[in-house]
Write an enzyme that holds these catalytic residues in place. Structure first.
Site, PDB file in Angstrom:
ATOM      1  CE  LYS A 101      -9.079  10.780   9.776  1.00  0.00           C
ATOM      2  NZ  LYS A 101      -8.051  11.482   8.968  1.00  0.00           N
TER       3      LYS A 101
HETATM    4  P1  OMP Z   1      -5.239   8.568   0.064  1.00  0.00           P
HETATM    5  O1  OMP Z   1      -5.648   7.195   0.489  1.00  0.00           O
HETATM    6  O2  OMP Z   1      -3.773   8.694  -0.195  1.00  0.00           O
HETATM    7  O3  OMP Z   1      -6.074   9.107  -1.083  1.00  0.00           O
HETATM    8  O4  OMP Z   1      -5.480   9.554   1.312  1.00  0.00           O
HETATM    9  C1  OMP Z   1      -6.625   9.517   2.091  1.00  0.00           C
HETATM   10  C2  OMP Z   1      -6.591  10.656   3.084  1.00  0.00           C
HETATM   11  O5  OMP Z   1      -7.875  10.791   3.705  1.00  0.00           O
HETATM   12  C3  OMP Z   1      -5.605  10.464   4.222  1.00  0.00           C
HETATM   13  O6  OMP Z   1      -5.155  11.739   4.647  1.00  0.00           O
HETATM   14  C4  OMP Z   1      -6.436   9.821   5.301  1.00  0.00           C
HETATM   15  O7  OMP Z   1      -5.929  10.049   6.586  1.00  0.00           O
HETATM   16  C5  OMP Z   1      -7.787  10.532   5.106  1.00  0.00           C
HETATM   17  N1  OMP Z   1      -8.997   9.784   5.506  1.00  0.00           N
HETATM   18  C6  OMP Z   1      -9.193   8.505   5.079  1.00  0.00           C
HETATM   19  O8  OMP Z   1      -8.413   7.940   4.305  1.00  0.00           O
HETATM   20  N2  OMP Z   1     -10.294   7.801   5.507  1.00  0.00           N
HETATM   21  C7  OMP Z   1     -11.233   8.350   6.321  1.00  0.00           C
HETATM   22  O9  OMP Z   1     -12.225   7.692   6.629  1.00  0.00           O
HETATM   23  C8  OMP Z   1     -11.071   9.675   6.744  1.00  0.00           C
HETATM   24  C9  OMP Z   1      -9.995  10.412   6.275  1.00  0.00           C
HETATM   25  C10 OMP Z   1     -10.042  11.846   6.532  1.00  0.00           C
HETATM   26  O10 OMP Z   1     -10.637  12.259   7.536  1.00  0.00           O
HETATM   27  O11 OMP Z   1      -9.628  12.643   5.705  1.00  0.00           O
END
Ligand code: OMP
Length: 271
Positions: A101
């Site tokens: 990001k």
């Molecule tokens: P889990 O919640 O473990 O499935 O992981 C979610 C992943 O997506 C993490 O690496 C977060 O940093 C990322 N993420 C979000 O959870 N929400 C968002 O809105 C955006 C991201 C991202 O850009 O990947």
């Protein structure tokens, strides 16, 4: 990345990979030492061996892996470049996303883009649009590499700014409007959280041919069925469903990943 994908336009590449792999599943490789099974903790390089295990257990059923940089930048006790080594473990024909990001003024954003695309060789990165056009440009210069622009994120704080009204639109809608203008090389996608299924449907209508990276399934409670139904393109692709913790820290990684992969395909084939 496999030779045939090397110089393929980013959006076309996603379509081709998703078709070849029959998969919209993206696994989030966000490892945390404390959460590793005991057997990995004994290894010389626990995170590296854990990533190897996840990749070997799932590479036939994913279209992408997403590496969140925070989980690597905060872990380097042995001074080895675990991120680079893990990227090297991913077999060809799978999209590799670097999730940092990032952004900054154009001159500094250029450095970030160089590190991520040239040093780490990510196929795509997540980009924060808050600093505007010149800050995004370095990430979208190469049509073969992609940028996923944060639109409507999965976290509770998404409402603080993204859902502010600007004129008759929400700020995230303005971001999407501008993103469409930036997309002259057909290499931009959006990040939309699975926690916003209603908005996802409206967003898909506005960007019928744009890839959407969708985190928030599993640990964050997003609805998989609604996400697939509302987020896929007309051709039932271009949605990358990221699942991290609920797969990589499950008791049976292969089984859990397979289940999610199969459910996604059942839902998209029923659409
Ligand atoms: P889990 O919640 O473990 O499935 O992981 C979610 C992943 O997506 C993490 O690496 C977060 O940093 C990322 N993420 C979000 O959870 N929400 C968002 O809105 C955006 C991201 C991202 O850009 O990947």
């Amino acid at each position: 990345m496999e030779d045939k994908y090397l110089h393929m336009n980013f959006t076309k590449k996603i379509r081709s990979i998703q078709k070849a792999k029959n998969s919209l599943l993206c696994i989030g490789l966000d490892p945390v030492y404390e959460k590793l099974p005991a057997s990995f903790k004994k290894a010389e390089h626990p995170i590296r061996e854990f990533n190897r295990f996840i990749i070997e257990s799932t590479s036939d059923i994913v279209c992408a892996y997403k590496f969140n940089l925070a989980f690597y930048e905060s872990y380097d006790p042995h001074k080895i470049d675990i991120l680079r080594e893990s990227i090297g473990m991913v077999p060809p024909g799978i999209l590799i996303i670097g999730d940092g990001k990032r952004n900054d003024i154009g001159n500094s954003a250029e450095r970030y883009a160089n590190i991520l695309f040239d040093e780490y060789d990510f196929d795509a990165v997540t980009v924060n649009p808050y600093m505007g056009t010149d800050s995004v440009e370095p990430f979208i210069k190469n049509p073969d590499k992609g940028a996923f622009i944060l639109a409507l994120t999965s976290n509770p704080g998404a409402k603080d700014f993204q859902k502010l009204k600007v004129g008759n639109q929400y700020l995230y809608e303005k971001v999407i409007q501008r993103t469409k203008k930036w997309n002259v090389r057909n290499n931009i996608g959006l990040v939309v959280g699975a926690t916003h299924p209603r908005e996802l449907a409206a967003i898909r209508k506005r960007v019928p041919g744009m890839p959407i990276l969708l985190p928030g399934i599993g640990a964050q409670g997003g609805d998989l069925k609604k996400s697939v139904e509302n987020g896929c393109s007309k051709q039932n692709d271009l949605l990358l469903i990221n699942v991290g913790r609920s797969i990589i820290f499950s008791d049976n990684v292969r089984e859990t990943a397979l289940q999610v992969h199969e459910m996604i395909n059942i839902y998209r084939n029923k659409k």
